[in-house]
Design a protein around this motif. Structure first.
Motif, PDB file in Angstrom:
ATOM      1  N   ASN A   1      -8.708   2.147  -3.238  1.00  0.00           N
ATOM      2  CA  ASN A   1      -9.863   2.733  -2.556  1.00  0.00           C
ATOM      3  C   ASN A   1     -11.127   2.734  -3.434  1.00  0.00           C
ATOM      4  O   ASN A   1     -11.922   3.672  -3.393  1.00  0.00           O
ATOM      5  CB  ASN A   1      -9.555   4.159  -2.089  1.00  0.00           C
ATOM      6  CG  ASN A   1      -8.289   4.234  -1.259  1.00  0.00           C
ATOM      7  OD1 ASN A   1      -7.949   3.293  -0.556  1.00  0.00           O
ATOM      8  ND2 ASN A   1      -7.580   5.356  -1.350  1.00  0.00           N
TER       9      ASN A   1
ATOM     10  N   ASP B   1       0.061   6.737   2.881  1.00  0.00           N
ATOM     11  CA  ASP B   1      -0.758   7.944   2.848  1.00  0.00           C
ATOM     12  C   ASP B   1      -1.834   7.847   3.918  1.00  0.00           C
ATOM     13  O   ASP B   1      -1.885   6.886   4.690  1.00  0.00           O
ATOM     14  CB  ASP B   1      -1.371   8.163   1.456  1.00  0.00           C
ATOM     15  CG  ASP B   1      -2.228   6.981   1.008  1.00  0.00           C
ATOM     16  OD1 ASP B   1      -2.628   6.174   1.877  1.00  0.00           O
ATOM     17  OD2 ASP B   1      -2.490   6.858  -0.201  1.00  0.00           O
ATOM     18  N   ASP B   2      -2.728   8.815   3.968  1.00  0.00           N
ATOM     19  CA  ASP B   2      -3.732   8.859   5.023  1.00  0.00           C
ATOM     20  C   ASP B   2      -4.716   7.710   4.952  1.00  0.00           C
ATOM     21  O   ASP B   2      -5.281   7.308   5.975  1.00  0.00           O
ATOM     22  CB  ASP B   2      -4.502  10.189   4.969  1.00  0.00           C
ATOM     23  CG  ASP B   2      -3.623  11.380   5.346  1.00  0.00           C
ATOM     24  OD1 ASP B   2      -2.575  11.139   5.984  1.00  0.00           O
ATOM     25  OD2 ASP B   2      -3.978  12.516   5.004  1.00  0.00           O
ATOM     26  N   GLU B   3      -4.952   7.195   3.760  1.00  0.00           N
ATOM     27  CA  GLU B   3      -5.956   6.143   3.589  1.00  0.00           C
ATOM     28  C   GLU B   3      -5.350   4.748   3.491  1.00  0.00           C
ATOM     29  O   GLU B   3      -6.076   3.777   3.354  1.00  0.00           O
ATOM     30  CB  GLU B   3      -6.791   6.431   2.332  1.00  0.00           C
ATOM     31  CG  GLU B   3      -7.535   7.748   2.363  1.00  0.00           C
ATOM     32  CD  GLU B   3      -8.523   7.822   3.527  1.00  0.00           C
ATOM     33  OE1 GLU B   3      -9.115   6.781   3.856  1.00  0.00           O
ATOM     34  OE2 GLU B   3      -8.672   8.913   4.099  1.00  0.00           O
ATOM     35  N   TRP B   4      -4.003   4.642   3.525  1.00  0.00           N
ATOM     36  CA  TRP B   4      -3.317   3.369   3.310  1.00  0.00           C
ATOM     37  C   TRP B   4      -3.803   2.742   1.983  1.00  0.00           C
ATOM     38  O   TRP B   4      -4.231   1.588   1.948  1.00  0.00           O
ATOM     39  CB  TRP B   4      -3.555   2.385   4.471  1.00  0.00           C
ATOM     40  CG  TRP B   4      -3.381   2.978   5.830  1.00  0.00           C
ATOM     41  CD1 TRP B   4      -4.352   3.264   6.718  1.00  0.00           C
ATOM     42  CD2 TRP B   4      -2.138   3.370   6.461  1.00  0.00           C
ATOM     43  NE1 TRP B   4      -3.827   3.793   7.871  1.00  0.00           N
ATOM     44  CE2 TRP B   4      -2.465   3.874   7.747  1.00  0.00           C
ATOM     45  CE3 TRP B   4      -0.801   3.343   6.061  1.00  0.00           C
ATOM     46  CZ2 TRP B   4      -1.501   4.341   8.633  1.00  0.00           C
ATOM     47  CZ3 TRP B   4       0.156   3.820   6.957  1.00  0.00           C
ATOM     48  CH2 TRP B   4      -0.191   4.315   8.216  1.00  0.00           C
ATOM     49  N   THR B   5      -3.724   3.552   0.927  1.00  0.00           N
ATOM     50  CA  THR B   5      -4.244   3.127  -0.376  1.00  0.00           C
ATOM     51  C   THR B   5      -3.567   1.842  -0.843  1.00  0.00           C
ATOM     52  O   THR B   5      -2.348   1.776  -0.974  1.00  0.00           O
ATOM     53  CB  THR B   5      -4.029   4.233  -1.417  1.00  0.00           C
ATOM     54  OG1 THR B   5      -4.702   5.417  -0.963  1.00  0.00           O
ATOM     55  CG2 THR B   5      -4.593   3.821  -2.777  1.00  0.00           C
TER      56      THR B   5
ATOM     57  N   SER C   1     -11.496   2.506   1.778  1.00  0.00           N
ATOM     58  CA  SER C   1     -10.061   2.430   2.045  1.00  0.00           C
ATOM     59  C   SER C   1      -9.816   1.505   3.229  1.00  0.00           C
ATOM     60  O   SER C   1     -10.732   1.212   4.009  1.00  0.00           O
ATOM     61  CB  SER C   1      -9.501   3.821   2.351  1.00  0.00           C
ATOM     62  OG  SER C   1      -9.973   4.280   3.615  1.00  0.00           O
TER      63      SER C   1
ATOM     64  N   CYS D   1       0.831  -1.203   0.000  1.00  0.00           N
ATOM     65  CA  CYS D   1       0.000   0.000   0.000  1.00  0.00           C
ATOM     66  C   CYS D   1       0.863   1.250   0.000  1.00  0.00           C
ATOM     67  O   CYS D   1       2.068   1.207   0.272  1.00  0.00           O
ATOM     68  CB  CYS D   1      -0.942   0.007   1.198  1.00  0.00           C
ATOM     69  SG  CYS D   1      -0.121   0.333   2.782  1.00  0.00           S
TER      70      CYS D   1
ATOM     71  N   ARG E   1      -6.769   4.328  15.002  1.00  0.00           N
ATOM     72  CA  ARG E   1      -6.212   4.930  13.787  1.00  0.00           C
ATOM     73  C   ARG E   1      -5.001   5.813  14.071  1.00  0.00           C
ATOM     74  O   ARG E   1      -3.984   5.718  13.384  1.00  0.00           O
ATOM     75  CB  ARG E   1      -7.309   5.728  13.056  1.00  0.00           C
ATOM     76  CG  ARG E   1      -8.383   4.834  12.462  1.00  0.00           C
ATOM     77  CD  ARG E   1      -9.533   5.615  11.872  1.00  0.00           C
ATOM     78  NE  ARG E   1     -10.567   4.697  11.377  1.00  0.00           N
ATOM     79  CZ  ARG E   1     -11.760   5.098  10.961  1.00  0.00           C
ATOM     80  NH1 ARG E   1     -12.087   6.389  10.962  1.00  0.00           N
ATOM     81  NH2 ARG E   1     -12.638   4.202  10.534  1.00  0.00           N
TER      82      ARG E   1
ATOM     83  N   ASN F   1      -8.167   2.306   5.745  1.00  0.00           N
ATOM     84  CA  ASN F   1      -8.330   3.146   6.931  1.00  0.00           C
ATOM     85  C   ASN F   1      -9.759   3.081   7.451  1.00  0.00           C
ATOM     86  O   ASN F   1      -9.999   3.200   8.658  1.00  0.00           O
ATOM     87  CB  ASN F   1      -7.952   4.592   6.614  1.00  0.00           C
ATOM     88  CG  ASN F   1      -7.777   5.426   7.873  1.00  0.00           C
ATOM     89  OD1 ASN F   1      -6.956   5.109   8.730  1.00  0.00           O
ATOM     90  ND2 ASN F   1      -8.561   6.491   7.990  1.00  0.00           N
ATOM     91  N   ASP F   2     -10.732   2.881   6.532  1.00  0.00           N
ATOM     92  CA  ASP F   2     -12.122   2.764   6.951  1.00  0.00           C
ATOM     93  C   ASP F   2     -12.368   1.504   7.776  1.00  0.00           C
ATOM     94  O   ASP F   2     -13.299   1.455   8.590  1.00  0.00           O
ATOM     95  CB  ASP F   2     -13.050   2.745   5.725  1.00  0.00           C
ATOM     96  CG  ASP F   2     -12.994   4.048   4.938  1.00  0.00           C
ATOM     97  OD1 ASP F   2     -12.768   5.096   5.562  1.00  0.00           O
ATOM     98  OD2 ASP F   2     -13.159   4.003   3.710  1.00  0.00           O
TER      99      ASP F   2
END
Length: 734
Positions: A209, A183-187, A213, A180, A223, A215-216
Motif C-alpha cells: 500500500n 485484510d481490508d485493503e488486500w495489501t 491499496s 496479498c 467491494r 481496494n482503492d
C-alpha cells in the motif's frame, strides 16, 4: 705367542616407543585406508598436471569403474569441456595465490562440476580441493574428496528453471499476478509488472500500500460483494473466480476477471491469497454485444422472441397476482409486396411499423419483435378484457393508416395468461397467440380484426392437432384411423353414359369420426403429408380402375385430385408412370384435377409438367374454374383438357332471370380455347337442361349420384345399364 681376542661390544637401546609409534602408524594407515575404501565419498590425489596418483576404491560405486581404470584416464576424459575449463581456471588461480607468502597454506576450495561416468553419462560432483605439500611446504599436487550431488543439483536446476519460467510468465501476462494479505485493503506482497498495463499504476506503487491499496482500485459497488465471495470460497477452500470493474489511473472503468485461491498454514490459518487478475474489457464488450444481438432484432432493435420467453418465464414464477396478456400483431401480408416493390421496401415498411408500435410502449406495455413480420406486446397489470380490446383497436387504427396505401391489412391476436399457473409452457403460449393472430388474419379484409384466444379457438386447435396426428399415422401406416375413397360419377351429356369417376378422399378417425375434406386436406398440405397421402390415394384409385377393367368397364376412367405440392415434386411424373406400369393402368383412363392456384407462382414449370403428362396420354382438368387466380387471357396457354365449372356458377342457374348467368359464356369460351367442360354440383333438372342446351360436355353432382363407396359403384353402373339399355358406343371418348 700373541693370541688375538675377538671382542663384541653391544649397545642395547630401548626402542619400545619407536615400535609403538610404528605400530600405531600402521594401524592408523589401515584405519585410514579402511575409511577411504568404504566411505561413499571418493578421496583422490593428483600432481600439479592433474594426473591421478591415488584414488579410493569407492570410485567404483561413484563412477562405475575401478580405481586403476580411473587413474589411467586423462583429465579431458573425466570432465566435460566446460567443467574441465572451470576446474583448470580455479586451480590456476590457486597456484597464483601460492606466490603470495601471506596466503593461507591450509586453504581449500569447493567447486561443483559435471563429471563423466564410465558409461559416458554425466553426473554432478561436489569437489573439496586443497594442496598436497612436501616437507618444505611447497605445493606438489592436489587432493580432495568428491561426492555425488546430482539429485540436489538437478532439483536446483529445475527450481531455477521454474523460477525463470514464472518470471517470464509473470512479465508477459496480460494482467496482474499477485500475492496479498487477507485484510481490508488486500495489501499486496507481490505484484507483477502487468499491473501497469492493467491499472495504469507501476507494480511498486501497490506493494504494501505504498501509494494506494488494491481496494482503492475496485469500483465501489463491487467491494462488498467481492469480500463476501472471498469469505464464501475460503470457508470451503474453493477457488475464487469473479468478474468486476476496476478504476484505472486514467479514470476509465475496466472489466477484470480475478481467479485466485487461499494459502493456508498447517494449522488451517489463512496466510495469504494468490491469484491473477485479467483484463476482460474487450471480451466483455463482445459478450455484451453478442447478448444484445441474441436478445434484439437486428432490423428494429426491439427485444426478440428469446427475450420475451425468458421474461414471461421469470414473471410467471413471481406469483404476484398481476394480470398478464400478450397482444400479437401479424403483418405477414407485407411479404406480398416483395414481388412488386422489392425486399428493402418491405424492410423499411416493417421498421416504420415498429416505430408506430413503439409509441404505445410504457412500463406496462413492452414491445417485442418475435419474427420477421410479427410483433408482440407484453402487457402487465391491466384491468380487464375491455382494456385489452381498446389497446388492440388503438394499435389497429394506427397500422391501418400506415398500410392504407399498400392495400394490405394484418391480424391482431390476444392471449390472456392464467395467473394461477406457474408451470405454463411459454412456447405453447406463443403458439396459441400465433393461432389467434393467424385466425384474425384469415377473417380480416381491409381492416385489422382483433381475435382473442378462447375455448372455441382452443377446441378448433385441438381438433386440428388430432386430424394432423391421424394423417401422420395413416401416412406412416401406424394408425387405426382410415383414409378411404368414394367415387362420384361424371356423365357425358352426349351419351348419358358414365365417362369417369372422380376419386374423393375421405377421412374417418376413431376420435372424430368422419372428417370433411375441407378440413383435412389443407392440414395435409400445410404439414406436407399430402405427398405420402396423395400416393396412397393414387394407388387406391388405380386399384379401383383395375377392378373396373376386370368387370368389363375398361372405357371408364378415374379422375384424381392433385395438389400443387404433389405436382411440383421433382419425381412426381416418374413415380406416377411407374405406378401405372406396375398396375397395368392405361394413361388414357386417368385424369388429374388441379386448381387454378397452382399456376400463380410457377406457371411455366407447371405447364411444362402438364405437357409431359398429357404427352403420355393422361388427361388434365382445371378444378373449380372461375373461383381461382388465373386470368382468361392465360387460359389459352394452359396445357389442359377440361375446365370444371365451379358449383358457384351452377347454383346461379336456379335464379329466375337466367339472362344474368355467365355459365353459358364460360362453356363457350372454354370450347373456343380447345377445352371441354364439366359442370360440378349439378343437383336439379333445370340445371341439367340448361347445361345440355348450352353445349356443356359433362356433368357431375347429386342429380346423377352422390359419391359412392367402391362396392356401390358397380350396383350404380348395373342399374343404369338396366335402365338405359343403350349401346355404350362413345363412352370415354373426348
Amino acid at each position: 705367542m700373541h693370541t688375538d681376542h675377538l671382542v663384541h661390544i653391544c649397545q642395547i637401546i630401548d626402542i619400545t616407543s619407536q615400535k609403538e609409534a610404528e605400530t600405531a602408524l600402521i594401524e592408523s594407515e589401515k584405519k585410514f585406508r579402511n575409511i577411504t575404501e568404504n566411505m561413499s565419498d571418493v578421496v583422490w590425489q593428483t600432481d600439479l598436471n592433474l594426473v591421478t596418483t591415488y584414488i579410493s576404491p569407492s570410485v567404483e560405486r561413484l563412477l562405475g569403474e575401478s580405481a586403476e581404470a580411473q587413474m589411467m584416464r586423462k583429465p579431458e576424459e573425466k570432465f566435460p569441456p566446460q567443467a574441465l575449463a572451470e576446474v583448470s581456471a580455479m586451480l590456476v588461480l590457486e597456484l597464483e595465490k601460492e606466490q603470495d607468502p601471506l596466503s593461507d597454506k591450509n586453504r581449500s576450495r569447493i567447486i561443483e562440476v559435471e563429471h563423466y561416468k564410465a558409461d559416458g553419462t554425466v553426473i554432478w560432483l561436489e569437489m573439496n580441493i586443497s594442496f598436497v605439500r612436501d616437507a618444505a611446504g611447497k605445493a606438489v599436487g592436489f587432493q580432495g574428496a568428491s561426492r555425488d550431488i546430482t539429485s540436489r543439483k538437478l532439483a536446483e536446476i529445475a527450481l531455477k528453471e521454474n523460477e525463470r519460467r514464472e518470471s517470464v510468465l509473470l512479465s508477459h501476462l496480460p494482467g496482474l499476478a499477485y500475492r496479498c494479505n487477507y485484510d481490508d485493503e488486500w495489501t499486496m506482497q507481490v505484484v507483477s509488472e502487468g499491473c501497469l498495463n492493467l491499472a495504469g499504476y507501476p507494480a511498486e506503487s501497490l506493494l504494501y500500500n505504498r501509494d494506494l491499496s488494491f481496494n482503492d482500485l475496485i469500483a465501489g459497488e463491487y467491494r462488498d460483494v467481492i469480500r463476501k465471495e472471498w469469505e464464501r470460497v475460503l470457508a470451503v477452500r474453493q477457488p475464487f473466480r469473479y468478474e468486476y470493474e476496476i478504476i484505472a489511473a486514467d479514470g476509465r472503468r475496466k472489466w477484470v476477471l480475478e481467479m485466485g485461491q487461499g494459502i493456508f498454514s498447517a494449522k488451517g490459518n489463512i496466510e495469504a491469497l494468490e491469484g491473477i487478475i485479467l483484463d476482460i474489457s474487450a471480451s466483455k464488450h463482445l459478450e455484451n454485444r453478442l447478448r444484445y444481438l441474441s436478445e434484439h432484432d437486428h432490423l428494429t432493435g426491439l427485444f426478440n422472441r428469446d427475450h420475451l420467453e425468458a421474461q414471461i418465464a421469470r414473471d410467471i414464477q413471481k406469483g404476484d397476482g398481476l394480470k398478464r396478456a400478450l397482444v400479437s400483431i401479424n403483418l405477414s401480408t407485407v411479404q406480398l409486396l416483395v414481388a412488386n416493390y422489392g425486399f428493402h421496401y418491405t424492410q423499411d415498411l416493417i421498421k416504420k411499423a415498429a416505430q408506430v408500435l413503439s409509441r404505445f410502449c410504457t412500463d406496462r406495455h413492452q414491445l417485442f419483435q418475435t419474427f420477421e413480420n410479427r410483433f408482440v406486446f407484453y402487457l402487465t397489470n391491466y384491468q380487464d378484457r375491455h382494456e385489452l380490446l381498446l389497446f388492440s383497436e388503438a394499435i389497429a387504427g394506427r397500422l391501418e393508416t400506415l398500410l392504407a396505401a399498400e392495400r394490405i391489412s394484418g391480424g391482431i391476436g390476444v392471449l390472456e395468461i392464467e395467473q394461477s399457473d406457474t408451470e405454463i409452457d411459454v412456447d405453447l403460449l406463443l403458439r396459441r397467440l400465433l393461432i389467434a393472430s393467424e385466425r384474425s388474419l384469415a377473417v380480416s379484409t381491409n381492416d385489422f380484426e382483433v381475435c382473442f384466444y378462447d375455448e372455441d379457438l382452443e377446441a378448433m386447435v385441438n381438433r386440428e392437432r388430432e386430424i394432423m396426428q391421424a394423417l401422420a399415422g395413416i401416412a406412416a401406416e401406424e394408425s387405426g384411423d382410415e383414409l378411404f375413397l368414394q367415387y362420384q360419377p361424371i356423365m357425358s351429356l352426349q351419351t348419358s353414359n358414365v365417362f369417369s369417376f372422380e376419386a374423393l378422399a375421405r377421412l374417418r378417425t376413431k376420435s372424430l369420426g368422419l372428417v370433411s375434406p375441407a378440413e383435412f386436406i389443407p392440414l395435409a398440405e400445410v404439414t406436407k403429408l399430402i405427398i405420402p397421402l396423395g400416393e396412397l390415394v393414387i394407388v387406391s384409385a388405380f386399384h379401383f380402375l383395375h377392378t373396373l377393367k376386370e368387370r368389363g368397364y375398361d372405357e371408364i376412367g378415374v379422375s384424381i385430385n392433385i395438389s400443387a405440392i404433389q405436382l411440383l415434386a421433382p419425381d412426381f411424373a416418374d413415380r406416377l408412370f411407374e405406378s401405372m406400369e406396375m398396375m397395368q393402368i392405361s394413361p388414357r383412363n386417368v385424369s388429374l384435377e388441379i386448381t387454378e392456384s397452382v399456376f400463380v407462382s410457377d406457371y411455366d414449370d407447371v405447364n411444362i409438367m402438364l405437357e409431359t403428362l398429357r404427352g403420355a396420354g393422361v388427361h388434365i382438368a382445371i378444378d373449380d374454374f372461375g373461383t381461382g387466380h388465373s386470368s382468361l387471357a392465360r387460359e389459352e396457354e394452359l396445357k389442359v383438357d377440361f375446365l370444371k365449372i365451379d358449383k358457384y356458377f351452377i347454383d346461379k342457374l336456379q335464379n329466375k332471370d337466367l339472362s344474368t348467368a355467365i355459365t353459358s359464356d364460360i362453356i363457350s369460351m372454354s370450347h373456343k380455347l380447345g377445352h371441354k367442360t364439366i359442370a360440378e354440383g349439378v343437383e336439379y333438372e333445370n340445371q341439367l337442361h340448361y347445361l345440355r342446351a348450352h353445349g356443356c360436355d359433362m356433368v357431375q353432382g347429386y342429380l346423377i349420384s352422390k359419391p359412392l363407396p367402391e362396392a356401390d359403384v358397380f350396383e350404380f353402373l348395373g342399374a343404369r345399364a338396366m335402365k338405359d339399355r343403350r349401346p355404350n358406343s362413345d363412352a370415354g371418348q373426348i
